[in-house]
Design a protein around this motif. Structure first.
Motif: not given
Length: 205
Positions: A98, A130, A172, A179
């Motif tokens: 990312d 994440t 996100a 995420i």
């Protein structure tokens, strides 16, 4: 049983590194075997690549920066991440793929399709979770300045860092199952509580 791969992301000064300790403490309580690592710089070629990428003395193009990041990442995966996961050991990494979408795709305004192509060609592993540490750029850069001397990325103008933050937030939104966002503009204890909650929820899935 295969280990889990957890990555931490965020702009400079967002509190990722500090939160590694919180995550480690939570996994210790659950008697989970894990390693802590970071990008760039943790693979077998790590120190050399990290020095090239972060040194303010190096003037390199966005394309070269992207290829060096991907080389470091592939080496990191092959030499450290994947062997540990196969042995049932969890891997907690400070930065991963990312970051490339945010820094090179957003910050450097590079073609995201190129990043997609490289990621696919290198068969890069997707994280299981994440954690994105988000806060206003001005606050984050002030923290970074007080923490230590600035590296090549931290010295970039504020617009560069705003583009990075925007890409992180958009990713996100697009992948909310993987995420999870932490508001790291709040107090140390509040950040810790958010991180521990996310990890606890992940462990209970």
């Amino acid at each position: 049983m295969k280990g889990k791969f957890i990555t931490l992301e965020g702009i400079e000064g967002s509190g990722k590194s500090t939160s590694l300790e919180h995550i480690a403490n939570t996994l210790d309580k659950k008697s989970i075997d894990y390693i802590l690592t970071k990008e760039p710089g943790s693979g077998s070629l790590g120190n050399e690549l990290r020095s090239l990428l972060l040194s303010s003395d190096n003037k390199i193009s966005g394309e070269v920066e992207l290829l060096l990041m991907m080389a470091d990442r592939k080496n990191h995966l092959d030499s450290l991440v994947i062997p540990n996961l196969k042995n049932g050991i969890w891997v907690i990494s400070d930065r991963y793929l990312d970051s490339t979408y945010a820094y090179q795709g957003g910050g450097r305004k590079m073609d995201v399709a190129l990043i997609d192509e490289l990621s696919s060609s290198l068969n890069l592993l997707a994280p299981d979770l994440t954690i994105l540490f988000d806060l206003p750029v001005e606050i984050a850069l002030d923290r970074a300045k007080r923490r230590a001397s600035l590296d090549r990325f931290e010295k970039e103008p504020i617009d560069f860092h705003n583009r990075i933050r925007n890409i992180y937030k958009s990713r996100a939104e697009e992948d909310s199952n993987r995420i999870k966002i932490v508001d790291s503009s709040v107090s140390f204890e509040e950040v810790k509580a958010q991180v521990e909650y996310i990890i606890s929820q992940f462990l209970n899935e």
